[in-house]
Enzyme design. Structure first.
Site, PDB file in Angstrom:
ATOM      1  N   HIS A   1       3.549   0.038  -2.715  1.00  0.00           N
ATOM      2  CA  HIS A   1       3.896  -1.383  -2.848  1.00  0.00           C
ATOM      3  C   HIS A   1       5.404  -1.651  -2.950  1.00  0.00           C
ATOM      4  O   HIS A   1       5.850  -2.493  -3.734  1.00  0.00           O
ATOM      5  CB  HIS A   1       3.176  -1.987  -4.050  1.00  0.00           C
ATOM      6  CG  HIS A   1       1.696  -2.126  -3.886  1.00  0.00           C
ATOM      7  ND1 HIS A   1       1.081  -2.225  -2.652  1.00  0.00           N
ATOM      8  CD2 HIS A   1       0.691  -2.185  -4.814  1.00  0.00           C
ATOM      9  CE1 HIS A   1      -0.236  -2.342  -2.828  1.00  0.00           C
ATOM     10  NE2 HIS A   1      -0.501  -2.320  -4.117  1.00  0.00           N
TER      11      HIS A   1
ATOM     12  N   ASN B 192       0.822  -1.201   0.000  1.00  0.00           N
ATOM     13  CA  ASN B 192       0.000   0.000   0.000  1.00  0.00           C
ATOM     14  C   ASN B 192       0.867   1.267   0.000  1.00  0.00           C
ATOM     15  O   ASN B 192       2.062   1.215  -0.299  1.00  0.00           O
ATOM     16  CB  ASN B 192      -1.020   0.002   1.153  1.00  0.00           C
ATOM     17  CG  ASN B 192      -2.364   0.550   0.698  1.00  0.00           C
ATOM     18  OD1 ASN B 192      -2.448   1.658   0.164  1.00  0.00           O
ATOM     19  ND2 ASN B 192      -3.415  -0.220   0.886  1.00  0.00           N
ATOM     20  N   ARG B 193       0.254   2.404   0.332  1.00  0.00           N
ATOM     21  CA  ARG B 193       0.868   3.709   0.082  1.00  0.00           C
ATOM     22  C   ARG B 193       1.530   4.299   1.320  1.00  0.00           C
ATOM     23  O   ARG B 193       1.063   4.087   2.442  1.00  0.00           O
ATOM     24  CB  ARG B 193      -0.196   4.681  -0.448  1.00  0.00           C
ATOM     25  CG  ARG B 193      -0.722   4.285  -1.811  1.00  0.00           C
ATOM     26  CD  ARG B 193      -1.952   5.081  -2.230  1.00  0.00           C
ATOM     27  NE  ARG B 193      -2.369   4.679  -3.581  1.00  0.00           N
ATOM     28  CZ  ARG B 193      -3.167   3.647  -3.853  1.00  0.00           C
ATOM     29  NH1 ARG B 193      -3.651   2.909  -2.860  1.00  0.00           N
ATOM     30  NH2 ARG B 193      -3.475   3.341  -5.096  1.00  0.00           N
TER      31      ARG B 193
ATOM     32  N   GLU C  66      -6.590  -7.605  -0.178  1.00  0.00           N
ATOM     33  CA  GLU C  66      -5.197  -7.579   0.279  1.00  0.00           C
ATOM     34  C   GLU C  66      -5.190  -7.384   1.800  1.00  0.00           C
ATOM     35  O   GLU C  66      -5.420  -6.278   2.290  1.00  0.00           O
ATOM     36  CB  GLU C  66      -4.436  -6.437  -0.396  1.00  0.00           C
ATOM     37  CG  GLU C  66      -4.490  -6.445  -1.914  1.00  0.00           C
ATOM     38  CD  GLU C  66      -4.262  -5.053  -2.495  1.00  0.00           C
ATOM     39  OE1 GLU C  66      -3.158  -4.511  -2.304  1.00  0.00           O
ATOM     40  OE2 GLU C  66      -5.195  -4.509  -3.109  1.00  0.00           O
TER      41      GLU C  66
ATOM     42  N   ASP D  23     -11.240   1.218  -3.433  1.00  0.00           N
ATOM     43  CA  ASP D  23      -9.793   1.013  -3.277  1.00  0.00           C
ATOM     44  C   ASP D  23      -9.418   1.544  -1.900  1.00  0.00           C
ATOM     45  O   ASP D  23      -8.692   2.514  -1.769  1.00  0.00           O
ATOM     46  CB  ASP D  23      -9.008   1.726  -4.383  1.00  0.00           C
ATOM     47  CG  ASP D  23      -7.528   1.332  -4.409  1.00  0.00           C
ATOM     48  OD1 ASP D  23      -7.137   0.415  -3.658  1.00  0.00           O
ATOM     49  OD2 ASP D  23      -6.760   1.947  -5.180  1.00  0.00           O
TER      50      ASP D  23
ATOM     51  N   HIS E  19      -1.287  -9.837  -3.831  1.00  0.00           N
ATOM     52  CA  HIS E  19      -2.121  -8.945  -4.647  1.00  0.00           C
ATOM     53  C   HIS E  19      -2.889  -9.713  -5.734  1.00  0.00           C
ATOM     54  O   HIS E  19      -3.020  -9.239  -6.859  1.00  0.00           O
ATOM     55  CB  HIS E  19      -1.244  -7.862  -5.284  1.00  0.00           C
ATOM     56  CG  HIS E  19      -1.952  -6.562  -5.523  1.00  0.00           C
ATOM     57  ND1 HIS E  19      -3.118  -6.477  -6.239  1.00  0.00           N
ATOM     58  CD2 HIS E  19      -1.640  -5.301  -5.149  1.00  0.00           C
ATOM     59  CE1 HIS E  19      -3.499  -5.211  -6.299  1.00  0.00           C
ATOM     60  NE2 HIS E  19      -2.619  -4.474  -5.635  1.00  0.00           N
ATOM     61  N   SER E  20      -3.419 -10.875  -5.390  1.00  0.00           N
ATOM     62  CA  SER E  20      -4.204 -11.630  -6.369  1.00  0.00           C
ATOM     63  C   SER E  20      -5.506 -10.908  -6.717  1.00  0.00           C
ATOM     64  O   SER E  20      -6.162 -10.335  -5.848  1.00  0.00           O
ATOM     65  CB  SER E  20      -4.529 -13.026  -5.835  1.00  0.00           C
ATOM     66  OG  SER E  20      -3.381 -13.843  -5.852  1.00  0.00           O
ATOM     67  N   TYR E  21      -5.843 -10.956  -8.016  1.00  0.00           N
ATOM     68  CA  TYR E  21      -7.122 -10.453  -8.507  1.00  0.00           C
ATOM     69  C   TYR E  21      -8.011 -11.660  -8.768  1.00  0.00           C
ATOM     70  O   TYR E  21      -7.691 -12.503  -9.607  1.00  0.00           O
ATOM     71  CB  TYR E  21      -6.944  -9.709  -9.833  1.00  0.00           C
ATOM     72  CG  TYR E  21      -6.309  -8.352  -9.756  1.00  0.00           C
ATOM     73  CD1 TYR E  21      -7.015  -7.214 -10.133  1.00  0.00           C
ATOM     74  CD2 TYR E  21      -4.986  -8.191  -9.354  1.00  0.00           C
ATOM     75  CE1 TYR E  21      -6.421  -5.955 -10.117  1.00  0.00           C
ATOM     76  CE2 TYR E  21      -4.385  -6.943  -9.322  1.00  0.00           C
ATOM     77  CZ  TYR E  21      -5.112  -5.831  -9.695  1.00  0.00           C
ATOM     78  OH  TYR E  21      -4.514  -4.586  -9.677  1.00  0.00           O
TER      79      TYR E  21
END
Length: 357
Positions: free
Chosen positions: A110, A84-85, A316, A250, A184-186
């Site tokens: 990330h 994350n940020r 996540e 998000d 980070h799986s979609y």
């Protein structure tokens, strides 16, 4: 034991291996030594047919293409040193200011330009009482991507015989450093049948979320979800209220952690079309629910599938964004002599259409 095959070579010429874990019911997870990426996850639908439910590519070159590098979706990858940020690409720790890459507008995202998603992990396939395993290790050098301390990371993927993909993270350091590891799986539980995930039904075990500014950095406020489009304490489809959230979901949800330690529920997802279910359990305090808002059809993945907006969703598990700059958030600082330990489990199943989540 897991099987292995070549996944191609990196642009630097390094051979990448792909390991396939199989459980007692035939479920399969494939994981790349490049980025620790879950490239494929094959689980049954209501008819018993195995299908791949994660976004990704057929070989390692897909994860290194200019289009992918520009889009930066991090499909299936291990994320670190900090998931994350981090605001402004800076943090202070023990009286010193550390400067990181600004690779997401004005912020750090990330782990930077060469995060854990872009390194080669050392792999050791094996088995445990729960099922087949893949142990991945990587040592991040002191100063790598601007972070202090040499960080030794171990991630163990287990495809359990009760149909779950369990991820155990551990890390040690020789200097104080922030650490926030995730995957980070979609997911798209109808991948191949449905171009987006808007009809997936979601429940999040969280009464609050972290409010963010226009650059997705938390303001510090933990706001109740009640009466907002962030309220997934009861089941809603992803698409039902997404238009009320500028840009789409998000955000970090603050999980209602159970008592007694161990893993607590984070999310439940059901796809009516396939009958597949996904349950997420974690030891982490938060989960970033992301709905593939930045996908725009420029990436073509496995089997020629174009990944458009909302083609997948991410759950996540994590500590909160920008924690190094937010003293009121749970700390992400790992000290020498400590061992970071974190576990997240993604459990798969099917259910009849009339059964509640």
């Amino acid at each position: 034991m897991p099987t292995s095959a070549s996944f191609g070579k990196t642009q630097a010429g390094t051979e990448v291996q792909l390991y396939t874990l199989t459980n007692a019911h035939g479920l399969q997870a494939t994981i790349s030594t490049y980025g620790g990426i879950v490239t494929s996850l094959r689980v049954p639908d209501k008819a018993g047919q195995l299908g791949d439910i994660v976004l990704g590519f057929d070989n390692v070159s897909g994860y290194q293409s200019p289009e992918y590098q520009k889009a930066g979706p991090y499909f299936g990858a291990l994320i670190g040193r900090y998931g994350n940020r981090i605001q402004g690409g800076q943090f202070r720790l023990e009286g010193q200011t550390y400067t990181l890459a600004k690779n997401n507008g004005p912020n750090h995202l990330h782990g930077g330009l060469q995060g854990f998603d872009k390194v080669i992990w050392q792999a050791q396939p094996g088995t445990s009482a729960e099922g087949q395993t893949l142990r991945l290790t990587y040592t991040s050098k002191d100063g790598e991507e601007g972070y202090p301390g040499q960080l030794a990371v171990t991630v163990v993927y287990t495809l359990t015989n009760d149909d779950a993909l369990k991820i155990d993270y551990s890390a040690t350091t020789d200097k104080a450093t922030p650490v926030n590891l995730t995957n980070h799986s979609y997911f798209n539980l109808s991948l191949g049948q449905s171009k987006d995930v808007l009809k997936h039904e979601v429940k999040l075990f969280a009464d609050r979320y972290t409010v963010v500014d226009e650059t997705l950095i938390p303001t510090g406020e933990l706001r109740p979800v009640k009466g907002t489009p962030f309220d997934f304490t009861t089941v809603h489809t992803i698409g039902e209220r997404i238009a009320q959230v500028p840009g789409g979901y998000d955000h970090n949800w603050v999980l209602n952690a159970g008592t007694g330690g161990g893993q607590h529920p984070a999310a439940s997802v059901y796809d009516p079309a396939s009958g597949r279910t996904l349950e997420v359990f974690t030891t982490e305090p938060g989960v970033q629910f992301y709905t593939g808002n930045f996908l725009d059809g420029t990436l073509t993945g496995k089997g020629g599938t174009k990944y458009g907006k909302h083609a997948g969703f991410c759950l996540e598990t994590q500590h909160f964004p920008d924690s190094p700059n937010q003293p009121k958030f749970p700390s992400t600082t790992l000290q020498p002599g400590q061992t970071l330990k974190s576990t997240t489990t993604y459990k798969f199943g099917v259910r009849p259409a009339n059964q509640e989540l």
